[in-house]
Design an enzyme around this catalytic site. Sequence first.
Site, short mmCIF file in Angstrom:
data_model
loop_
_atom_site.label_atom_id
_atom_site.label_comp_id
_atom_site.label_asym_id
_atom_site.label_seq_id
_atom_site.Cartn_x
_atom_site.Cartn_y
_atom_site.Cartn_z
N GLU A 27 -4.73 7.87 -2.46
CA GLU A 27 -5.29 6.56 -2.45
C GLU A 27 -5.83 5.27 -3.92
OE1 GLU A 27 -5.16 6.06 0.60
OE2 GLU A 27 -6.48 4.44 1.33
N HIS A 84 1.62 4.18 -2.56
CA HIS A 84 2.09 5.92 -2.83
C HIS A 84 3.29 6.17 -3.05
CE1 HIS A 84 -2.04 6.78 -0.52
NE2 HIS A 84 -1.48 5.92 1.10
N HIS A 144 0.43 -1.13 0.05
CA HIS A 144 -0.04 0.11 0.48
C HIS A 144 0.31 1.64 0.25
CE1 HIS A 144 -3.83 2.12 1.17
NE2 HIS A 144 -3.11 3.04 1.66
N GLU A 145 1.88 1.17 1.28
CA GLU A 145 2.65 2.38 1.04
C GLU A 145 3.64 2.82 -0.55
OE1 GLU A 145 1.79 4.93 3.24
OE2 GLU A 145 0.17 3.67 3.88
ZN ZN Z 1 -3.20 5.00 1.89
#
Ligand code: ZN
Length: 498
Positions: A294, A267, A263-264
Amino acid sequence: MKPDQKYEEYKMLMGRIADLDFSNAVLGWDQQVYMPKNGAEGRGRQMATLSTLSHELFTSEKLESLLRSLNEDSTLDDSQRFNVQRSLKDVVRKKKYSEAFVSEMALTTSKAFGAWQEARSKRDFKIFEPLLSKIVELKRQEADFLGFEGHPYNALVEDYEPGLRVSKIDEIFDQVKRELFPFTREIATRFKPDTSFLTKTYPKSKQWEFSKRIIEKMGYDFESGRADDAPHPFCTTFAPGDVRITIRSAENEFNMMLFAAIHEAGHALYELGLPQEEHYGLPKGSALSMAFHESQSRFWENSVGRSFSFWKGQYATLQNLFPENLGAVSLESFYRGVNAVEPSFIRVEADELTYHAHIYIRYLIEKALLAKEIEVKDIPAFWNERYQEFLGIRPSHDGEGCLQDVHWSYGSFGYFPTYSFGSFYAAQLHASMKRDVPDFEGKIERGEFNSILKWLREKVHIHGKRYPTDDLLTRVTGEGLNVVHFMNYVREKYAQLK
Ligand code: ZN
């Protein structure tokens, strides 16, 4: 000054503001990753100083008059004109904040954060209630001086997804309530996979060995970033070539580190793909919105990291790392386990489907508070009733209920919908990518993520803030936000999970 000199002057000022903000980000990162407890007070002051300097430069007469004159200049190219118009709009919005308001908000939220931590650990909403009431009062004032049409929430959501309005959020969530919520209930009732192997002991260093391998395959370059442990996973940018991530792990919870890392890193890849060198500190070089950010993390986490093709390619490596835990667990069983759906109390631990009920409930509360339909003291009861209504469970105390999230203590109202919208954008991008990238599933299976990253870079990252979200989605996918793509994605996925 000649027009091109003026543009250079504007770039120089914006670059200085970015220098201050990125330096502040280093202090904030250190605060969460390394700083000893007793450094808190000094650090808070230093960060406030940098924020003040940045705010002063951004709202200075000098910058505004430069922008107003550049705004009349017909010789600017498309990117320059966009940067100027967007910066001017942002300056005008920032100038609506009085110094008194900013300092009162800063003071209140710094006290509220401590009160929230204490309230959460003691499971006692009363400890947080007075300061949260003050914050809500300030947010109502903020909506008033910023100005809005329709609902006061519209003024606040602008910080996280410009142009998004309550009417649109309601329309989207009406569809979510009609289609996703009944579907989620049906899946949670019929699909009950074994997940016991996910809570066996997974030594942290080996978890990291696997997670690092995956995020490197995604294209996250440790020459342009690094990963550290922190209580909350996040991604932060210090410079065009330095985008860091933090992760959280638990030895007896396999899901926590890997999916947070993916997830990170999602980003981080977005930040690293923005044209930050050319447009340093300028709108064209910055992320479109929190919601769109997101979409990038959720695309990698869910569309890639929780897909069957992904595990088909990676599972043997994972089994070899953890033969005792996974040697007897088949690929199919593992895939079912990481996609289990079950109503639960804690948002950050929720699965892909029930997650959106958590968000919807927070959105209802924020909207009602802003419109003065409820007051802060009503939150616990309102929260628990909605959990019963939408998830069929009722928290036994406020620690696992309305005190679980940090956002309100920071004064972040309007942020929560970005989590759901990010997932919906991600599904829409995913559907287009599957059409555009030949042998998409085969590539995911073989861990060849470069053409996926290239697609995101060329279609999405390169534009920064250049196009409003719905325009960008239309350019890339042929239409504005349409939740049908998310519904198709989950229906297709869960039809195969028995
Ligand atoms: Zn996030």
